[in-house]
Design a protein around this motif. Structure first.
Motif, PDB file in Angstrom:
ATOM      1  N   GLU A 180      62.614  35.885  17.540  1.00  0.00           N
ATOM      2  CA  GLU A 180      62.413  34.720  18.389  1.00  0.00           C
ATOM      3  C   GLU A 180      63.647  34.428  19.242  1.00  0.00           C
ATOM      4  O   GLU A 180      63.554  34.036  20.401  1.00  0.00           O
ATOM      5  CB  GLU A 180      62.083  33.507  17.507  1.00  0.00           C
ATOM      6  N   LEU A 181      64.809  34.620  18.651  1.00  0.00           N
ATOM      7  CA  LEU A 181      66.046  34.302  19.360  1.00  0.00           C
ATOM      8  C   LEU A 181      66.577  35.480  20.175  1.00  0.00           C
ATOM      9  O   LEU A 181      67.623  35.386  20.804  1.00  0.00           O
ATOM     10  CB  LEU A 181      67.118  33.865  18.361  1.00  0.00           C
ATOM     11  N   HIS A 182      65.829  36.593  20.141  1.00  0.00           N
ATOM     12  CA  HIS A 182      66.257  37.815  20.838  1.00  0.00           C
ATOM     13  C   HIS A 182      67.659  38.228  20.423  1.00  0.00           C
ATOM     14  O   HIS A 182      68.496  38.578  21.249  1.00  0.00           O
ATOM     15  CB  HIS A 182      66.222  37.629  22.365  1.00  0.00           C
ATOM     16  N   LEU A 183      67.909  38.140  19.137  1.00  0.00           N
ATOM     17  CA  LEU A 183      69.226  38.550  18.652  1.00  0.00           C
ATOM     18  C   LEU A 183      69.186  40.006  18.212  1.00  0.00           C
ATOM     19  O   LEU A 183      68.137  40.559  17.916  1.00  0.00           O
ATOM     20  CB  LEU A 183      69.636  37.675  17.458  1.00  0.00           C
ATOM     21  N   MET A 184      70.344  40.594  18.149  1.00  0.00           N
ATOM     22  CA  MET A 184      70.476  41.932  17.593  1.00  0.00           C
ATOM     23  C   MET A 184      70.345  41.820  16.075  1.00  0.00           C
ATOM     24  O   MET A 184      70.650  40.769  15.511  1.00  0.00           O
ATOM     25  CB  MET A 184      71.893  42.408  17.932  1.00  0.00           C
ATOM     26  N   THR A 185      69.918  42.860  15.397  1.00  0.00           N
ATOM     27  CA  THR A 185      69.919  42.782  13.936  1.00  0.00           C
ATOM     28  C   THR A 185      71.364  42.787  13.462  1.00  0.00           C
ATOM     29  O   THR A 185      72.266  43.254  14.167  1.00  0.00           O
ATOM     30  CB  THR A 185      69.218  43.999  13.297  1.00  0.00           C
ATOM     31  N   LEU A 186      71.572  42.279  12.260  1.00  0.00           N
ATOM     32  CA  LEU A 186      72.940  42.203  11.756  1.00  0.00           C
ATOM     33  C   LEU A 186      73.542  43.605  11.622  1.00  0.00           C
ATOM     34  O   LEU A 186      74.707  43.837  11.915  1.00  0.00           O
ATOM     35  CB  LEU A 186      72.975  41.487  10.402  1.00  0.00           C
TER      36      LEU A 186
END
Ligand code: ADP
Ligand code: MG
Length: 707
Positions: free
Chosen positions: A200-206
């Motif tokens: 949802e936040l268009h973040l990269m995976t950790l």
């Protein structure tokens, strides 16, 4: 692999990483606090060198930084003799030539240069005698890139130390370790957030973020990785703080102070020598709302120096007493605690309440008596230093704790006070004069409600601040004489630099002699206080100063916070360039506390660093603590804001509160929304958040005391 196995691998002691071993393990632990694989994983490079782009000699520009060149090396020669001996060579590509120079390792380098002529070199060109050259360029094997499992296009640069370098742990060596580490663990790095949230936040995976923060594939990946890791830090900090706040206000029952009784009313009507400001009245209403709600109060009272916070504390304590409870105030220094004690016991004298003082230097017999009476409930108000936290300080019915100048106390210490009132925690009012910019307040005090006194008592004249140099000293002395002739008093403050207390005392001593020459007894009386004096000696001098038996008080920064002598109108700060901005502002706040026009005089040497000059200019320009704090935050960064470091709350590895203000607000809102929907984080989609939070709380045992 299960989560436990993953965690176990990341928790492996650092010695066991390929390339570390016992000796380097000791260095990594000691120098960088890297104990485990995970710690190294979170030891981020401070920047990267772009090795992906090959430049041409003709591209070289001034201040261009490190670059990669591909070409031929020729004309290798050794010039000079003995210590001046160096190896030079020419490097050429199709666009031009530059000179290369080596001062060290000449034998080894010339062997390498003899072995072939085609090279990829890496270094920082500098202009010397009108010609470009590179000293000690790195000679790169062009085949290296293909053989590595992770991207080596960017070279990470790590902070290191002299000690570590001696044990051959320079930036490059650390880079080899992180490369080994990532190769080994990159597939078992657990995610801290639910997948839906990451998407949802268009973040990269950790996982990708941790790989790319060390060895980015490209610039875009690097910024995505940075964002993801900043988000992690800020979001979970906010989640933790907000959760704590929720626990405080919802789960913790609080004593109900339902009535405004005899003591409060009598004091208000008969003992108060002035009218409260509107801001003070508003804050009192907020506090009354809290203590009447049935939930525990956890409130931060912010107010610039001189805004009148103490009286708020007094009223709050009277409210506690009116409802059958005891109250206490804890101050960060002996002098401050003493001052509160003197002032408050005097103010409350007409009410016949019992106010006691307790500090590390309270005599044993007296301490025994106070502690006994405290336990019996005969003492209404206890005022003191850290000594109040000790386990043997037991109250009969503690209802309210006031903590003055909070920035010196950690969150953990606050937590300790909670346990002093039995199963229901006391109400807590934290007072701070350090104006904290919004971002910082949100993060540092995210678990507290905040009240602000944003108005100074009527009739205060703004302090006039001036900056002078040594050559103006006579003029400054003349001005001091003039003020003293009008009956006023003067502070002269010398900086305290911890590395060399002896030197500081020398400064103070020299200053004393100079002042004594210009302000001779018996016309003038001068007093000195400094950190090495015994508490009684300090109190003795302070006492004389308060009674205006001393006109000039020389001191190191011990008078920094809270001291209240309204008749003192001049604050002279020596070597003002050596003080931090917030400290200067605190010192200035020692004057301007009565009705008389007050002055702050900043003495400095003539040559100032850029930053030093900016600080002094800011002081001259504004009296507003919040403006000063914002400016300070920009100049120095949050880690240095006074006292916040001890709190451990701002140990961000990658987020930067000065620059990431928007992200702070965003993560806070996001965390807030989640908790509004699911306060216990018990919904299945929040399972991972709950686990991550749990781990964080465990890591910090102090939090588990509270929750
Ligand atoms: P701080 O907020 O820096 O702790 P203090 O509580 O020490 O400030 O108050 C500064 C001075 O102002 C004290 O001498 C105090 O008695 C006085 N004071 C506080 N409130 C008022 C008011 N409403 N009107 C006038 N003087 C006040
Ligand atoms: Mg104060």
């Amino acid at each position: 692999m299960t989560t436990t196995q993953q965690t176990d691998l990341l928790q492996t002691p650092i010695e066991f990483l390929k390339g570390v071993g016992e000796k380097r393990g000791v260095v990594l632990r000691k120098e960088f606090n890297i104990q485990t694989f995970n710690d190294l994983l979170y030891y981020f490079p401070y920047r990267h060198i772009d090795k992906s782009h090959v430049y041409h000699v003709s591209d070289i520009v001034n201040d261009g930084g490190y670059i990669l060149l591909r070409g031929k090396i020729h004309d290798v020669r050794i010039v000079g003799q003995m210590r001046a001996m160096r190896l030079t060579a020419m490097f050429s590509d199709e666009t031009g030539s530059i000179e290369l120079v080596w001062f060290n390792g000449i034998r080894w380098v010339s062997d390498v240069l003899r072995s072939r002529t085609e090279f990829v070199i890496f270094g920082k060109p500098t202009l010397f005698n009108g010609k470009w050259n590179i000293t000690h360029p790195e000679l790169i094997d062009p085949n290296q890139q293909e053989s590595s499992p992770i991207s080596l296009r960017f070279q990470p640069m790590y902070n290191t130390s002299e000690t570590a370098k001696k044990k051959s742990l320079d930036s490059k060596a650390i880079a080899r370790l992180t490369a080994n580490l990532l190769t080994q663990v990159k597939d078992v790095i657990p995610e801290t957030m639910p997948r839906e949230m990451v998407e949802e936040l268009h973040l990269m995976t950790l996982r990708d973020a941790l790989v790319n923060i060390h060895y980015p594939e490209d610039n875009q990946k690097l910024s995505q990785a940075t964002l993801r890791l900043k988000f992690d830090e800020l979001f979970f900090t906010q989640l933790k703080m907000l959760k704590l706040k929720l626990i405080n206000t919802n789960r913790f029952e609080g004593f109900v102070f339902e009535k405004v009784g005899h003591y409060f009313n009598t004091f208000y009507k008969e003992c108060l020598p002035f009218d409260l400001t509107n801001a003070q009245k508003r804050v009192l209403r907020e506090i009354r709302g809290d203590v009447g709600s049935g939930h525990q109060m956890n409130r931060l009272l912010q107010g610039d120096v001189g805004s009148g916070k103490t009286i708020i504390a007094v009223f709050s304590m009277l409210l506690a007493i009116d409802n059958g409870y005891q109250a206490c105030i804890m101050a960060p220094t002996e002098i401050l605690a003493t001052q509160h004690y003197e002032k408050i016991s005097r103010q409350l004298e007409p009410l016949g309440l019992r106010v006691e003082f307790l500090s590390g230097s309270t005599k044993v017999s007296q301490r025994r008596r106070i502690l006994a009476d405290l336990r019996d409930g005969q003492v209404n108000i206890l005022i003191g230093t850290h000594a109040l936290i000790e386990d043997n300080v037991v109250f009969s019915k503690l209802g309210l704790v006031v903590i003055d100048e909070q920035h010196r106390f950690g969150v953990e210490q606050r937590a300790k006070l909670w346990r002093k009132s039995g199963p229901i925690p006391p109400h807590i009012l934290v007072m701070t004069a350090t104006p904290i910019p919004r971002t910082l307040a949100m993060t540092l005090y995210g678990d507290l409600d905040v009240s602000v006194i944003d108005e100074l008592p009527a009739g205060r004249k703004p302090i006039v601040t001036q900056h002078y140099y040594e050559k103006d000293r006579l003029k400054v002395f003349g001005f001091m004489k003039q003020q003293i002739a009008e009956g006023r008093q003067v502070y002269v403050v010398y900086p305290l630099i911890q590395e060399s207390e002896a030197m500081d005392l020398l400064d103070l001593q020299a200053g004393y002699e100079a002042i004594e020459r210009s302000f001779p007894p018996p016309t003038y009386s001068i007093g000195v206080v400094h950190g090495r004096m015994k508490a009684e000696e300090k109190d003795f001098i302070m006492d004389h100063f308060k009674k205006n038996e001393i006109q000039i008080l020389l001191s190191t920064t011990v008078i920094e916070v809270g001291i209240d002598v309204p008749n003192a109108t001049v604050m002279v700060i020596e070597n003002a360039e050596r003080f931090g901005l917030s400290q200067l502002h605190q010192l200035r706040g020692r004057v301007g506390r009565g009705g008389n026009q007050s002055y702050c005089i900043l003495m400095s040497k003539y040559e100032l660093s850029n930053e030093g000059r900016k600080r002094l200019d800011a002081m001259v320009e504004t009296n507003d603590g919040f403006e000063i704090a914002n400016f300070d935050l920009q100049l120095r960064g949050p880690g240095d804001i006074q006292g916040t470091r001890q709190s451990g709350m701002l140990d961000f590895k990658i987020a930067d509160l000065t620059k990431d203000e928007k992200l702070v607000a965003y993560t806070r809102n996001y965390a807030q929304q989640i908790l509004e929907k699911d306060p216990d984080l018990s919904l299945p989609e929040h399972k991972r958040l709950a686990e991550t939070l749990e781990k964080m709380m465990q890591r910090d045992t102090n939090w588990s005391v509270i929750s």
